[in-house]
Design a protein around this motif. Structure first.
Motif: not given
Ligand code: KIV
Ligand code: ZN
Length: 515
Positions: A15-16, A204, A206, A240
């Motif tokens: 997804r990301d 989560h 980045h 990420n």
């Protein structure tokens, strides 16, 4: 916080990771990655953003149907239509999760959502309740939590838990946090949210400042019990937190962490290679854990030390993360059945017999050239068979002249809409001449943003894997081509990128303006 005996690994490569410019993957490729994530024993696989397009929906559903060992999750904005679509996609899963989110920072609420904080809380609560009407496992994320007001975070998190959220995720969406400060934010949230014991807290992070892993680890020290991460640190912009770095940091420093993950680390390097092959994002040689140099010792002093006693300079064992497990799987004399069963073991399944036959022909041709065929070669064959079959353009033959003192020239026969065309061009080198020859027919109007070559396995007889990134009208695609001849690999990669840019439909980005 509810008890968990291990640190939950939530992988968002599909997804990301797929939000990295050009990293779009097909359903079949996503399934292959999901299979290796399952082997890694990842707890939660975020399989996609179901409402983004029909293709995304099908991919999440396909993964939910075939993966049994991990929870399958779909992302959904805090909107009824997103949540219902996510629920439909994950329905076949043995264990399914809906991950819903809304932005909570002043800058996002004012400029992106154009909503008042009270309205944001109301929408979050409604969405969590709707998600809970579909599944028991609901994750709620405060997008841009890293720049949100702590009091407001406490308020919305308490409301989300009361509404039924079982995991609360704190994303540092723009990679702004610093480890000490981020760790303190998590500590404060766990202390101040009155019902914090009813949910697992997750982070989560980045990597815009290169701190995604450090921030995640600081959060774990403060009590976070889920980390969201991707293979090779793939993801939006700078990516990420990388799964391999997080997992190995926690495993290697069990003297500091009171908890460990359930990850089977032996699949880390194969997973890294698979993601790199499929996305066309090479792994830098000095990348921790999975880079080609990660366990190589250059200086004589280090080599001497390692030979005398490995732990003088090595804190991990290369074989524990899947290095050197490269087995010679097939060769020139392997038959179709051996080929098919090895593909199945790797999670590769062709939809038609014609595709399998085509892949087998490629395998035989490759085995003639390089004799030893490794899993990575099979992965590359599988990726490229499907893509070449589906495109508008194709390579029939090519000839390149490269000689000292002579201007390089490429002559190609290309397929365009089923018809053959002969083209040729000169260039500053053979690759330049090849791309110019293709463009003399296609005239795509694309900008070449990246050209890179990597070897799939070692040795001069290895297949070269070329990545070509093209941009047109803001849309970015990566084409990947593999061949033992890197000029042919370059032509294949360029043609694949052209096929991708002319075929892709419209997909919604989860973090764009809500509609
Ligand atoms: O970075 C982010 O905030 C996200 C959310 C959707 C979780 O990816
Ligand atoms: Zn993200």
């Amino acid at each position: 916080m509810p008890a968990t005996d291990h640190l939950v690994i939530f992988d968002t490569t599909l997804r990301d990771g797929e939000q990295s410019p050009g990293a779009t993957m097909t359903k079949a490729e996503k399934l292959r990655i999901a299979k290796i994530l399952e082997k890694l024993r990842v707890d939660v696989i975020e399989a996609g953003f179901a409402i983004a397009s029909q293709g995304d929906f099908e991919a999440v559903k396909g993964i939910a149907e075939s993966i049994k060992g991990s929870t399958i999750c779909s992302l959904a904005r805090a909107l009824d239509k997103d949540i219902d679509r996510a629920a439909e996609a994950i329905r076949p899963a043995e264990r399914g999760r809906i991950h819903t989110f809304i932005a909570t920072s002043p800058i996002h609420m004012k400029h992106k959502l154009q909503m008042q904080p009270d309205e944001v809380v109301e929408q979050a609560v409604r969405s969590v309740k709707r998600a809970r009407s579909h599944v028991d496992d609901v994750e709620f994320s405060c997008e841009d939590a890293g720049r949100s007001d702590l009091d407001f975070l406490c308020r919305i998190i308490e409301a989300a838990i009361n509404a039924g959220a079982t995991t609360i995720n704190i994303p540092d969406t723009v990679g702004y946090a610093i480890p000490e400060q981020f760790g303190e934010t998590i500590r404060q949230l766990l202390n101040r949210v009155p019902n914090a014991d009813k949910a697992i807290f997750s982070v989560h992070c980045h990597n815009d400042l290169g701190l995604a892993v450090a921030n995640s680890l600081a959060a774990v020290s403060s009590g976070a019990r889920q980390v969201e991460c991707t293979i090779n640190g793939l993801g939006e912009r700078a990516g990420n937190a990388s799964l391999e770095e997080l997992v190995m940091a926690v495993r290697t420093r069990q003297d500091l962490y009171t908890i460990d993950t359930r990850i089977d680390t032996h699949h880390i390097v194969p997973a890294s290679r698979l993601v790199s092959t499929i996305t066309g994002f090479p792994v830098q040689p000095n990348k921790a854990i999975v880079g080609a140099n990660a366990f190589a010792h250059e200086s004589g002093i280090h080599q001497d030390g390692v030979l005398k006693h490995r732990e003088t300079y090595e804190i991990m064992r290369a074989e524990d993360v899947g290095w050197h497990t490269n087995s010679l799987v097939l060769g020139k004399h392997s038959g179709r059945n051996a080929f098919r069963s090895r593909l199945l073991e790797l999670g590769i399944q062709f939809e038609t017999e014609t595709e399998l036959n085509e892949a087998f022909t490629r395998f035989k041709a490759l085995a003639d050239l390089k004799h030893e065929i490794f899993d990575e070669d099979l992965q590359a064959i599988a990726s490229h068979t499907r893509q070449e079959e589906e495109g508008r353009y194709g390579l029939v033959t090519m000839q390149v002249c490269s000689e000292t003192g002579v201007v390089p020239k490429a002559s190609l026969t290309l397929l365009m809409d089923g018809k053959e065309h002969k083209v040729d061009a000169e260039g500053s080198g053979p690759v330049d001449a090849t791309f110019k020859a293709i463009e003399s027919l296609v005239d795509s109007g694309c900008n070449l943003q990246l050209y890179s070559v990597n070897n799939i396995t070692s040795g001069t007889d290895a297949q070269g894997e070329v990545t070509v990134r093209l941009e047109r009208g803001g849309r970015i695609v990566n084409g990947v081509g593999a061949d033992t001849d890197i000029i042919i690999a370059s032509a294949k990669a360029y043609i694949e990128a052209l096929n991708l840019i002319t075929s892709g439909g419209v997909r919604q980005h989860p973090q764009g303006a809500d509609v």
